[in-house]
Design a protein around this motif. Structure first.
Motif, PDB file in Angstrom:
ATOM      1  N   VAL A 139      51.784  21.890  47.394  1.00  0.00           N
ATOM      2  CA  VAL A 139      52.007  22.798  48.348  1.00  0.00           C
ATOM      3  C   VAL A 139      53.025  23.859  47.839  1.00  0.00           C
ATOM      4  O   VAL A 139      52.944  25.171  47.938  1.00  0.00           O
ATOM      5  N   ASP A 141      53.761  24.435  44.710  1.00  0.00           N
ATOM      6  CA  ASP A 141      53.426  25.547  43.833  1.00  0.00           C
ATOM      7  C   ASP A 141      51.956  26.319  44.025  1.00  0.00           C
ATOM      8  O   ASP A 141      51.620  26.645  43.000  1.00  0.00           O
ATOM      9  N   ASP A 142      51.797  26.405  45.440  1.00  0.00           N
ATOM     10  CA  ASP A 142      50.661  26.871  45.764  1.00  0.00           C
ATOM     11  C   ASP A 142      49.350  26.689  44.874  1.00  0.00           C
ATOM     12  O   ASP A 142      48.590  27.514  44.638  1.00  0.00           O
ATOM     13  N   GLN A 144      45.995  23.573  44.321  1.00  0.00           N
ATOM     14  CA  GLN A 144      44.848  23.232  45.166  1.00  0.00           C
ATOM     15  C   GLN A 144      44.938  21.663  45.216  1.00  0.00           C
ATOM     16  O   GLN A 144      45.036  21.003  44.190  1.00  0.00           O
ATOM     17  N   GLU A 175      45.766  23.884  54.227  1.00  0.00           N
ATOM     18  CA  GLU A 175      45.445  25.130  53.789  1.00  0.00           C
ATOM     19  C   GLU A 175      44.903  24.951  52.152  1.00  0.00           C
ATOM     20  O   GLU A 175      44.664  25.944  51.538  1.00  0.00           O
ATOM     21  N   ARG A 176      45.737  23.875  51.406  1.00  0.00           N
ATOM     22  CA  ARG A 176      45.497  23.834  50.074  1.00  0.00           C
ATOM     23  C   ARG A 176      44.175  22.930  49.835  1.00  0.00           C
ATOM     24  O   ARG A 176      43.870  22.581  48.536  1.00  0.00           O
TER      25      ARG A 176
END
Ligand code: GLY
Ligand code: MN
Length: 449
Positions: A139, A141-142, A144, A175-176
């Protein structure tokens, strides 16, 4: 400890999975694939979740596996402390010492010591602390999280529960998540030679079970006695049923997933026996319809031969490029072509289920039936007719392997013609029409009729 099992196939599958994801998506740095095993419960024997088994070969409950995109694989086991080996039978020891042979880089615990020896989908955060630390980093690190989380809520139910539970601990995780179930399904659909060999072995066991079933059929027997005879063969072969065995006589045979199995077999009736066994995780699924008296009536024979004709017509047609079932392409859809055949004789309304399904680690295996058939698909062809007003249900089901030019029956050893079926049932009859020699279950407790 020395490991007998070889996990190189699973390692190669994981590498292919990672490569396919990379070809399919822009993978952000720090992303991870997470696969979660199934969990034990008190009602059924534990049977590993199929996709987890496919990519790991590991049969232990409540384990998990992560793959990063720099080729690091970690296997996580619940931290049960020193009671673990007293409760859990494991054919392989999941320890760091065995990591290389397991085909992973590390074997570690999921988190802090859990209370018992089991772990359920609603674990405490501390029990999954090590995985949760990774997820928080994803999360931050944005990145997946690639995992099994399909839009279809009927699939991967336990995996979804675990993910939802983890999302409660890690805000922003939902969301990831990127679902990989369709990639996994396409990979699992294509069987390699090792898988074909295991399915064939599962078929062999089911063929023996069918012979035992046929030879225990006679008037006065209960459906469950026939079930006991056939499951005796499965258990004795170190196998088990791949789904609840269906032994359905008379009108019961018109109920597709009949499982009461407590009615008495009557002369003049048919018995549908729809059974499968498992070999090293791989399933078989074979159905035969037997006459209780050892002889089909003229009407039963007429209907039986129609079902048999449909099956062989479809097996001849089935080639790569055709569909198991496609509403968009009915002229190339085996299901629709079977319906058409029944329609010529006015019986289409009595064929009430799909023509077949993929077969593999699950009896109704993953794979989209509307994606054309291709080489190395394994599937069933199982036409049937169900006429409650006549008390007749007939189904014939075999297992097929798709080759370059057409499909190959993997279950051709199991008798199927009217004459073969009659001979098989009659084999144990003596002059009086009774069975000479069979296991007698008559004194074992049963419900009253
Ligand atoms: N053999 C059971 C089924 O295919 O549904
Ligand atoms: Mn089936």
């Amino acid at each position: 400890m020395k490991l007998k099992k070889d996990f190189s196939i699973q390692k190669a599958r994981r590498q292919e999975l990672v490569k396919t994801i990379q070809n399919d998506q822009d993978v952000a740095d720090g992303s991870l694939v997470l696969l979660v095993a199934g969990f034990e419960n008190d009602r059924t024997a534990f049977w590993q979740e199929s996709s987890f088994f496919y990519y790991t070969g590991i049969t232990e409950a409540a384990t998990a596996l992560t793959l990063d995109f720099e080729d690091k694989t970690s296997l996580y086991i619940p931290n049960c402390g020193d009671v673990r080996e007293k409760w859990i039978y494991s054919s392989i020891s999941l320890t760091q010492e065995n990591a290389k042979q397991l085909g992973v880089d590390e074997v570690t615990v999921l988190g802090d010591r859990c209370a018992g020896y089991q772990l359920f989908p609603f674990f405490k955060a501390e029990s999954y602390g090590h995985i949760i630390a990774w997820l928080k980093k994803i999360v931050a690190d944005d990145a997946q999280l690639f995992t099994l989380y399909p839009a279809n809520e009927h699939e991967y139910v336990e995996q979804r529960l675990v993910m939802n539970h983890l999302c409660d601990f890690v805000p922003g995780l939902k969301e990831r998540i990127v679902d990989i179930s369709s990639i996994v399904a396409e990979m699992r659909r294509q069987k390699d030679m090792d898988e074909i060999a295991k399915i064939s072995k599962a078929i062999e066991i089911t063929e023996l079970a069918h012979e035992a079933a046929a030879q225990s059929i006679k008037k006065g027997m209960l459906e469950c006695e026939v079930q006991a005879s056939l499951e005796y063969m499965m258990v004795g072969a170190e196998s088990r049923a791949s789904f609840p065995s269906i032994v359905a006589t008379g009108k019961n045979a018109t109920v597709l997933h009949y499982t009461a199995n407590n009615a008495e077999l009557k002369d003049g009736d048919l018995v549908v026996v729809d059974i499968g066994s498992v070999f090293e995780g791989y399933c078989s699924d074979l159905t035969r319809t037997y006459p209780v008296s050892g002889k089909f009536t003229a009407r039963q024979k007429e209907l039986y031969n129609l079902v048999l004709d449909v099956q062989s017509y479809i097996a001849d047609l089935a080639k790569p490029g055709m569909y198991l079932r496609s509403n968009e392409h009915p002229e190339e859809s085996l299901h629709h072509l079977a319906l058409q055949y029944f329609k010529k004789y006015g019986y289409e309304k009595y064929f009430i289920h799909g023509l077949g399904h993929f077969l593999g680690l699950d009896v109704h295996d993953v794979g989209d039936v509307s994606i054309p058939l291709k080489e190395n698909d394994v599937f069933t062809i199982e036409p049937g007719l169900y006429i409650p007003e006549e008390g007749i249900g007939i189904r014939i089901e075999d297992d097929y392997w798709m080759a370059k030019k057409g499909c190959i029956s993997l279950s051709e050893n199991l008798p199927k013609s009217v004459e073969e079926i009659e001979a098989l049932v009659q084999q144990q009859f003596d002059d009086t029409g009774d069975i000479d020699d069979t296991v007698d279950f008559s004194d074992i407790g049963k419900t009253e009729h």
